[in-house]
Enzyme design. Structure first.
Site, PDB file in Angstrom:
ATOM      1  CE1 TYR A 109      -0.201  16.596  -2.444  1.00 36.71           C
ATOM      2  CE2 TYR A 109       1.058  14.980  -1.205  1.00 36.71           C
ATOM      3  CZ  TYR A 109       0.898  16.267  -1.669  1.00 36.71           C
ATOM      4  OH  TYR A 109       1.842  17.226  -1.374  1.00 36.71           O
ATOM      5  CD  GLU A 138       0.454   6.363  -8.402  1.00 38.75           C
ATOM      6  OE1 GLU A 138       1.143   6.882  -9.293  1.00 38.75           O
ATOM      7  OE2 GLU A 138       0.740   5.255  -7.902  1.00 38.75           O
ATOM      8  CB  SER A 192      -0.913  22.306  13.026  1.00 36.24           C
ATOM      9  OG  SER A 192      -1.199  21.308  12.083  1.00 36.24           O
ATOM     10  N   GLY A 196       2.733   5.260  17.733  1.00 32.89           N
ATOM     11  CA  GLY A 196       3.647   6.406  17.742  1.00 32.89           C
ATOM     12  C   GLY A 196       5.071   6.048  17.374  1.00 32.89           C
ATOM     13  N   PRO A 211       2.641   5.854   6.068  1.00 35.48           N
ATOM     14  CG  PRO A 211       3.630   7.141   4.400  1.00 35.48           C
ATOM     15  CD  PRO A 211       2.444   7.109   5.311  1.00 35.48           C
ATOM     16  NE  ARG A 232       7.092  10.545   4.001  1.00 36.96           N
ATOM     17  CZ  ARG A 232       5.859  11.000   4.219  1.00 36.96           C
ATOM     18  NH1 ARG A 232       5.669  12.058   4.943  1.00 36.96           N
ATOM     19  NH2 ARG A 232       4.834  10.379   3.692  1.00 36.96           N
TER      20      ARG A 232
HETATM   21  N1  UDP Z   1      -0.393  11.838  13.320  1.00 39.22           N
HETATM   22  C1  UDP Z   1      -0.709  11.615  14.658  1.00 39.22           C
HETATM   23  N2  UDP Z   1      -1.595  12.458  15.263  1.00 39.22           N
HETATM   24  C2  UDP Z   1      -2.170  13.508  14.625  1.00 39.22           C
HETATM   25  C3  UDP Z   1      -1.853  13.726  13.248  1.00 39.22           C
HETATM   26  C4  UDP Z   1      -0.954  12.863  12.629  1.00 39.22           C
HETATM   27  O1  UDP Z   1      -0.186  10.690  15.295  1.00 39.22           O
HETATM   28  O2  UDP Z   1      -2.951  14.241  15.257  1.00 39.22           O
HETATM   29  C5  UDP Z   1       0.613  10.955  12.663  1.00 39.22           C
HETATM   30  C6  UDP Z   1       0.181  10.384  11.322  1.00 39.22           C
HETATM   31  O3  UDP Z   1      -0.519   9.166  11.484  1.00 39.22           O
HETATM   32  C7  UDP Z   1       1.526  10.204  10.636  1.00 39.22           C
HETATM   33  C8  UDP Z   1       2.382  11.347  11.171  1.00 39.22           C
HETATM   34  O4  UDP Z   1       1.738  11.759  12.380  1.00 39.22           O
HETATM   35  O5  UDP Z   1       2.120   8.989  11.009  1.00 39.22           O
HETATM   36  C9  UDP Z   1       2.505  12.520  10.214  1.00 39.22           C
HETATM   37  O6  UDP Z   1       1.223  12.880   9.781  1.00 39.22           O
HETATM   38  P1  UDP Z   1       0.943  14.130   8.825  1.00 39.22           P
HETATM   39  O7  UDP Z   1      -0.486  14.037   8.407  1.00 39.22           O
HETATM   40  O8  UDP Z   1       1.394  15.380   9.501  1.00 39.22           O
HETATM   41  O9  UDP Z   1       1.908  13.931   7.583  1.00 39.22           O
HETATM   42  P2  UDP Z   1       2.177  12.727   6.572  1.00 39.22           P
HETATM   43  O10 UDP Z   1       1.513  11.457   7.075  1.00 39.22           O
HETATM   44  O11 UDP Z   1       1.616  13.179   5.274  1.00 39.22           O
HETATM   45  O12 UDP Z   1       3.650  12.598   6.599  1.00 39.22           O
END
Ligand code: UDP
Length: 310
Positions: free
Chosen positions: A143, A145, A187, A205, A271, A274
């Site tokens: 995704y 790249e 969600s 977290g 990451p 962010r």
């Molecule tokens: N995450 C989490 N629980 C979940 C889903 C995601 O703690 O049920 C964390 C995930 O590891 C990441 C952050 O929430 O650190 C955002 O995840 P998401 O997949 O929504 O977006 P992205 O990582 O692409 O920013």
């Protein structure tokens, strides 16, 4: 105007489709429904200014339009990692298809790129000039790249063929019509809490994200498309940075659910921090988010409550 939205039955695309139709435009949505959903645009199907094209952005298509919003690509880790080779092909071949159409018709074309192109960023917050810290071989690379080369294609079509491009980099976005099962944090947390299940935080977290409500995002995309001089790339997101744990606590308190936080393993290459630097969006688009996390989460919770029939 005649406007094509690739990926227009997805989460952000469907909000754009509703807004652009309400503003009096003719709207075509092209979507293969891989991660988008027909129910997101079902209420538009009877509108005479609306056309749905059920097809893949990798297959050739031909529509006479004035503007193209190019969103088509699975965007959540669960979906884009299901078939990573296809994710790369969608990014490359999909971009080439929309750029060829823009070249032929003279349409202006906007790419929705992503904050993922910054990878696991070493500078904070991330300005557009930051070139990123991305693994070329990890599970997110298809995704990350893919979107990086989409940006390259957009700028090369502009320099080589004079195509009228706009490029935005979207940071984490949330709101009604998010897919319930795509593993996104907002969600996941809201649906779990509403269903009385514990909220699963990956890692401890302490990782951060900055969440922008989808109405703010749609407004930014439309502003970017309709100004004349600035090609981008421009960051579109909310600089209100939160830890994932903080978001979990908010989801629990705003739903009023009697559930707790449980901790699970952190996915690879997740990451750590962010947050967008949105100085450029403020300067060039006179845009900044207006909806607070509490307002946005309340609207999102209401949507999922209704969708779940609660
Ligand atoms: N995450 C989490 N629980 C979940 C889903 C995601 O703690 O049920 C964390 C995930 O590891 C990441 C952050 O929430 O650190 C955002 O995840 P998401 O997949 O929504 O977006 P992205 O990582 O692409 O920013």
């Amino acid at each position: 105007m005649r406007i094509l939205i690739t990926g227009g039955s997805g989460f952000i695309g469907s909000h754009l489709a509703h807004r652009l139709l309400a503003e009096g435009n003719e709207v075509w949505v092209l979507d293969n429904l891989f991660s988008g959903a027909l129910r997101n645009i079902e209420d538009l199907l009877g509108n005479e200014r609306f056309t749905f094209l059920h097809q893949d952005v990798m297959d050739p298509f031909d529509v006479e339009v004035d503007q193209i919003y190019h969103l088509a690509c699975p965007a959540s880790p669960i979906y884009y990692q299901k078939d990573p080779v296809k994710t790369v092909r969608t990014s490359v071949e999909g971009a080439i298809n929309v750029l060829d159409l823009a070249r032929k018709t003279g349409a202006r074309v906007l790419l929705t790129s992503t904050s993922e192109i910054y990878g696991d960023p070493e500078i904070h917050p991330q300005p557009e000039s930051y070139r990123g810290n991305v693994s070329t071989i990890g599970p997110r690379a298809c995704y990350d790249e893919g979107k990086r080369v989409s940006e390259t294609l957009f700028f090369d079509y502009h320099r080589q063929y004079g195509v009228d491009i706009r490029v935005v980099r979207i940071f984490n976005t949330y709101g009604p019509r998010m897919a319930m099962n795509d593993g996104r944090v907002v969600s996941n947390f809201v649906v779990a809490a509403l269903q009385g299940r514990d909220v699963e935080v990956y890692g401890d977290g302490s990782q951060t994200r900055s969440f922008c409500f989808v109405d703010d995002t749609a407004e930014a995309l439309i502003r970017m498309m309709n100004q004349e001089s600035f090609l981008g790339p421009v960051n579109i997101g909310n600089p209100d940075e939160r830890t994932v744990k903080d978001l979990a606590e908010k989801a629990i308190s705003l739903t009023g659910a009697d559930v707790k936080i449980v901790y699970r393993e952190l996915p690879q290459d997740d990451p750590v921090r962010r947050k967008p630097d949105i100085s450029l969006a403020k300067e060039k688009l006179q845009w900044q988010p207006t909806i607070t996390i509490d307002e946005g989460l309340t609207k999102t919770i209401a949507y999922f409550r209704e969708t779940l029939g609660l």
